[in-house]
Design an enzyme around this catalytic site. Structure first.
Site, PDB file in Angstrom:
ATOM      1  N   GLU A  64      -5.360   2.412  -2.181  1.00  0.00           N
ATOM      2  CA  GLU A  64      -4.697   2.243  -0.884  1.00  0.00           C
ATOM      3  C   GLU A  64      -4.186   3.570  -0.324  1.00  0.00           C
ATOM      4  O   GLU A  64      -3.365   4.242  -0.970  1.00  0.00           O
ATOM      5  CB  GLU A  64      -3.523   1.261  -1.037  1.00  0.00           C
ATOM      6  CG  GLU A  64      -2.918   0.878   0.299  1.00  0.00           C
ATOM      7  CD  GLU A  64      -1.835  -0.192   0.179  1.00  0.00           C
ATOM      8  OE1 GLU A  64      -1.619  -0.729  -0.920  1.00  0.00           O
ATOM      9  OE2 GLU A  64      -1.207  -0.466   1.217  1.00  0.00           O
ATOM     10  N   LYS A  92       5.907  -6.073  -2.996  1.00  0.00           N
ATOM     11  CA  LYS A  92       4.532  -5.538  -2.986  1.00  0.00           C
ATOM     12  C   LYS A  92       4.588  -4.015  -2.892  1.00  0.00           C
ATOM     13  O   LYS A  92       3.838  -3.296  -3.557  1.00  0.00           O
ATOM     14  CB  LYS A  92       3.752  -6.144  -1.821  1.00  0.00           C
ATOM     15  CG  LYS A  92       2.266  -5.805  -1.808  1.00  0.00           C
ATOM     16  CD  LYS A  92       1.945  -4.508  -1.097  1.00  0.00           C
ATOM     17  CE  LYS A  92       0.452  -4.227  -1.123  1.00  0.00           C
ATOM     18  NZ  LYS A  92       0.113  -2.899  -0.591  1.00  0.00           N
ATOM     19  N   ASP A 115      -1.808  -3.643 -19.099  1.00  0.00           N
ATOM     20  CA  ASP A 115      -2.156  -4.942 -18.530  1.00  0.00           C
ATOM     21  C   ASP A 115      -1.301  -5.170 -17.271  1.00  0.00           C
ATOM     22  O   ASP A 115      -0.150  -5.608 -17.366  1.00  0.00           O
ATOM     23  CB  ASP A 115      -1.869  -5.995 -19.607  1.00  0.00           C
ATOM     24  CG  ASP A 115      -2.183  -7.412 -19.153  1.00  0.00           C
ATOM     25  OD1 ASP A 115      -2.380  -7.621 -17.937  1.00  0.00           O
ATOM     26  OD2 ASP A 115      -2.214  -8.306 -20.005  1.00  0.00           O
ATOM     27  N   HIS A 163       0.940   6.441   8.598  1.00  0.00           N
ATOM     28  CA  HIS A 163      -0.479   6.177   8.348  1.00  0.00           C
ATOM     29  C   HIS A 163      -1.353   6.989   9.306  1.00  0.00           C
ATOM     30  O   HIS A 163      -2.354   7.569   8.916  1.00  0.00           O
ATOM     31  CB  HIS A 163      -0.784   4.679   8.512  1.00  0.00           C
ATOM     32  CG  HIS A 163      -0.240   3.851   7.393  1.00  0.00           C
ATOM     33  ND1 HIS A 163      -0.430   2.501   7.290  1.00  0.00           N
ATOM     34  CD2 HIS A 163       0.502   4.194   6.324  1.00  0.00           C
ATOM     35  CE1 HIS A 163       0.164   2.042   6.202  1.00  0.00           C
ATOM     36  NE2 HIS A 163       0.735   3.059   5.607  1.00  0.00           N
TER      37      HIS A 163
HETATM   38  P1  HMG Z   1       6.061  13.045   6.434  1.00  0.00           P
HETATM   39  O1  HMG Z   1       7.519  13.231   6.532  1.00  0.00           O
HETATM   40  O2  HMG Z   1       5.253  13.116   7.650  1.00  0.00           O
HETATM   41  O3  HMG Z   1       5.456  14.022   5.323  1.00  0.00           O
HETATM   42  O4  HMG Z   1       5.791  11.648   5.709  1.00  0.00           O
HETATM   43  P2  HMG Z   1       5.207  15.591   5.428  1.00  0.00           P
HETATM   44  O5  HMG Z   1       3.842  15.806   5.989  1.00  0.00           O
HETATM   45  O6  HMG Z   1       6.376  16.253   6.040  1.00  0.00           O
HETATM   46  O7  HMG Z   1       5.166  15.969   3.870  1.00  0.00           O
HETATM   47  C1  HMG Z   1       6.322  15.847   3.039  1.00  0.00           C
HETATM   48  C2  HMG Z   1       5.876  15.595   1.610  1.00  0.00           C
HETATM   49  O8  HMG Z   1       5.287  14.281   1.498  1.00  0.00           O
HETATM   50  C3  HMG Z   1       4.778  16.535   1.112  1.00  0.00           C
HETATM   51  O9  HMG Z   1       5.353  17.717   0.655  1.00  0.00           O
HETATM   52  C4  HMG Z   1       4.166  15.729  -0.001  1.00  0.00           C
HETATM   53  O10 HMG Z   1       4.957  15.750  -1.148  1.00  0.00           O
HETATM   54  C5  HMG Z   1       4.179  14.338   0.607  1.00  0.00           C
HETATM   55  P3  HMG Z   1       4.506  19.101   0.632  1.00  0.00           P
HETATM   56  O11 HMG Z   1       3.460  18.952  -0.411  1.00  0.00           O
HETATM   57  O12 HMG Z   1       3.915  19.247   2.002  1.00  0.00           O
HETATM   58  O13 HMG Z   1       5.542  20.089   0.294  1.00  0.00           O
HETATM   59  N1  HMG Z   1       2.944  14.110   1.378  1.00  0.00           N
HETATM   60  C6  HMG Z   1       1.737  13.924   0.814  1.00  0.00           C
HETATM   61  N2  HMG Z   1       1.340  13.881  -0.458  1.00  0.00           N
HETATM   62  C7  HMG Z   1       0.041  13.636  -0.700  1.00  0.00           C
HETATM   63  N3  HMG Z   1      -0.864  13.454   0.279  1.00  0.00           N
HETATM   64  C8  HMG Z   1      -0.516  13.514   1.579  1.00  0.00           C
HETATM   65  C9  HMG Z   1       0.846  13.752   1.897  1.00  0.00           C
HETATM   66  N4  HMG Z   1       1.516  13.832   3.035  1.00  0.00           N
HETATM   67  C10 HMG Z   1       2.799  14.065   2.727  1.00  0.00           C
HETATM   68  N5  HMG Z   1      -1.445  13.359   2.510  1.00  0.00           N
HETATM   69  C11 HMG Z   1       4.517   9.972   4.623  1.00  0.00           C
HETATM   70  C12 HMG Z   1       4.499  11.159   5.579  1.00  0.00           C
HETATM   71  C13 HMG Z   1       3.168   9.289   4.601  1.00  0.00           C
HETATM   72  C14 HMG Z   1       4.842  10.486   3.214  1.00  0.00           C
HETATM   73  C15 HMG Z   1       5.654   8.994   5.092  1.00  0.00           C
HETATM   74  O14 HMG Z   1       5.392   8.604   6.401  1.00  0.00           O
HETATM   75  C16 HMG Z   1       5.782   7.749   4.235  1.00  0.00           C
HETATM   76  O15 HMG Z   1       6.322   7.794   3.141  1.00  0.00           O
HETATM   77  N6  HMG Z   1       5.341   6.587   4.753  1.00  0.00           N
HETATM   78  C17 HMG Z   1       5.359   5.334   3.968  1.00  0.00           C
HETATM   79  C18 HMG Z   1       3.986   5.042   3.492  1.00  0.00           C
HETATM   80  C19 HMG Z   1       3.917   3.855   2.552  1.00  0.00           C
HETATM   81  O16 HMG Z   1       4.907   3.317   2.097  1.00  0.00           O
HETATM   82  N7  HMG Z   1       2.703   3.451   2.221  1.00  0.00           N
HETATM   83  C20 HMG Z   1       2.457   2.346   1.332  1.00  0.00           C
HETATM   84  C21 HMG Z   1       1.416   1.462   1.921  1.00  0.00           C
HETATM   85  S1  HMG Z   1       2.135   0.404   3.093  1.00  0.00           S
HETATM   86  C22 HMG Z   1       2.502  -0.964   2.115  1.00  0.00           C
HETATM   87  O17 HMG Z   1       1.623  -1.586   1.601  1.00  0.00           O
HETATM   88  C23 HMG Z   1       3.885  -1.267   1.665  1.00  0.00           C
HETATM   89  C24 HMG Z   1       4.865  -1.887   2.637  1.00  0.00           C
HETATM   90  O18 HMG Z   1       4.418  -3.058   3.260  1.00  0.00           O
HETATM   91  C25 HMG Z   1       6.055  -2.192   1.741  1.00  0.00           C
HETATM   92  C26 HMG Z   1       7.220  -2.762   2.449  1.00  0.00           C
HETATM   93  O19 HMG Z   1       7.041  -3.429   3.484  1.00  0.00           O
HETATM   94  O20 HMG Z   1       8.349  -2.536   1.930  1.00  0.00           O
HETATM   95  C27 HMG Z   1       5.217  -0.904   3.689  1.00  0.00           C
END
Ligand code: HMG
Length: 426
Positions: free
Chosen positions: A83, A262, A278, A377
């Site tokens: 994901e 989730k 597991d 995203h």
């Molecule tokens: P941002 O603030 O835009 O990140 O957040 P950034 O570009 O400023 O980067 C900050 C740091 O984030 C980076 O540090 C990395 O550590 C990490 P740096 O290396 O630059 O010093 N980071 C990454 N690491 C790996 N690959 C990347 C990357 N980009 C940043 N491409 C971020 C951006 C996506 C992290 C933020 O918007 C976020 O945390 N969003 C939440 C995403 C999420 O939870 N996804 C799970 C899937 S959705 C789901 O299924 C669950 C849900 O339904 C659960 C619920 O409802 O509770 C949501």
């Protein structure tokens, strides 16, 4: 494990460059690194021993969420997930939580439970009395059925009874040491079932391990300083209050609790899978624990401590994880995962897994109560399009910014923006 080189920008590297960073950081052994570089996967012959009717193998991405500070030590966590944004979110949260002091974990206990359900009893009181009078004989019988665990310092520890509906249920707690212990416990339960029938005058309906591993509870806690929620103090306070409310919402609405959990399992499953454990057992136990009060609730709690200027998170769930046994020693990718983790024992690994679940939950909630989940995203998608279009690390932020306000978020647009940018510069 040594904390040597900054992991900043790890996300923007190619897999080859990441291997170099792992090497520079001495993040795993040379043998482990070689396995990674050779992309050594589960051999077909081994896979054929693991499951029936084998026709192939299915590969999934193996990623790394670096730099988790847990109980004062730094760990890099291997994650297997299909994901997008899960690993980014975990890495992001790990960074903020490390700067706020890291995770603290507590393994409350580490025992597995087996059960024998007895039916057809004519005298319940006499049955209970007879079983309890032979408690020592029964635990001894269980241990004799699996002597190797006793030699390793584990074995059956306690036997308790509960009357539930038409069943007299006998529970046996077993110290399974580094193993998850499903086979071990099942063997023990089947070994004591005939004696239980004899003592109770009833019949055994079934004898099996329980995945509701309430004797394997693990807690992870962390704090996040308000300054990491937003540079703007008012906005940070607002986000902190909303994080607390998001946590409360998951306590009162099962529809939300399910999605909340989730999100926690996005992290937990990824590390459980990477370590060859597991994940169905962990999921089943976690969801049963979420319903322990009678209603299905969020597994984590977040509170806003205004005086301390922090949000405080806590997550508890059963984590009967193994470092030995099952398919763990057979899969080269799993061996690499353990190498990256520094070969932790089962209690340490359980704490790391629950910490990752809490980190994942924090990142998701912060996004949900802040900009919304889609913003992150879209940003990630724009970043990978920029890199695919051939943008350098320096060019990426500008391309991302323009792509996010463009009409079509696709590779063609990314290439055009990059070409325009370079043309302007030349
Ligand atoms: P941002 O603030 O835009 O990140 O957040 P950034 O570009 O400023 O980067 C900050 C740091 O984030 C980076 O540090 C990395 O550590 C990490 P740096 O290396 O630059 O010093 N980071 C990454 N690491 C790996 N690959 C990347 C990357 N980009 C940043 N491409 C971020 C951006 C996506 C992290 C933020 O918007 C976020 O945390 N969003 C939440 C995403 C999420 O939870 N996804 C799970 C899937 S959705 C789901 O299924 C669950 C849900 O339904 C659960 C619920 O409802 O509770 C949501």
């Amino acid at each position: 494990m040594a904390d040597m080189v900054s992991w900043t920008g790890f996300a923007k590297k190619s897999p080859h460059e990441r291997w170099q960073i792992l090497e520079d950081n001495q993040a795993l052994s040379q043998a482990g690194l070689d396995k990674l570089k050779r992309q050594e996967l589960l051999p077909l012959e081994t896979a054929n021993q693991m499951a029936e009717n084998l026709i192939g193998r299915l590969a999934l991405p193996l990623s790394l969420a670096p730099d988790f500070l847990v109980n004062g030590q730094t760990y890099n966590l291997p994650m297997v997930t299909e994901e997008p944004s899960v690993v980014a979110a975990a890495s992001y949260a790990a960074k903020l939580i490390k700067r706020s002091g890291g995770f603290k974990t507590e393994v409350h206990q580490r025992q597995m439970l087996g059960q024998v359900a007895l039916i057809g009893l004519s005298n319940w009181q006499a049955a209970k009395k007879a079983i309890l009078a032979h408690k020592d004989d029964l635990t001894q019988l269980a241990n004799q059925a699996h002597p190797s665990i006793v030699k390793r310092g584990g074995g059956a520890r306690d036997l308790t009874l509960a009357e539930k509906g038409d069943f007299l249920i006998v529970y046996l707690s077993v110290d399974t040491q580094e193993a998850m212990g499903a086979n071990m416990v099942n063997t023990m339960m089947e070994a004591i079932a005939p004696k239980l029938e004899e003592l109770s005058g009833g019949q055994s309906l079934m004898a099996i391990l329980s995945n509701y591993a309430t004797d394997s509870l693990v807690t992870a806690k962390c704090t996040v300083d308000l300054r990491f929620l937003s540079r703007n103090k008012e906005e940070a306070e607002n986000l902190a209050k909303k994080l607390e409310q998001a946590s409360q919402l998951a306590q009162v609405d099962p529809y939300r609790a399910s999605t909340h959990n989730k999100g926690i399992f996005n992290g937990i499953d990824a590390l459980v899978l990477a370590t060859g454990n597991d994940w169905r057992a962990i999921e089943a136990g976690g969801h049963a624990y979420a319903a322990t009060s009678g209603s299905y609730r969020g597994l984590s709690q977040w509170t806003y401590d205004k005086e301390a200027g922090q949000v405080k998170g806590s997550l508890t769930l059963p984590m009967p994880i193994a470092t030995k046994g099952g398919s763990i020693g057979l899969n080269p990718s799993v061996q690499v995962a353990f190498d990256l983790l520094g070969h932790p024992d089962a209690k340490t690994l359980a704490g790391l897994i629950v910490s990752l679940g809490l980190a994942q939950n924090f990142a998701a909630l912060k996004a949900l109560v802040g900009k919304g989940i889609q913003a992150g995203h879209m940003k990630l998608q724009a970043k990978s399009l920029a890199l695919l279009a051939g943008a350098s690390e320096k060019e990426v932020p500008k391309i991302v910014q323009e792509l996010l306000s463009a009409q079509h978020l696709n590779l063609e647009t990314a290439k055009k923006i990059l070409a325009d940018l370079r043309a302007k510069r030349d």
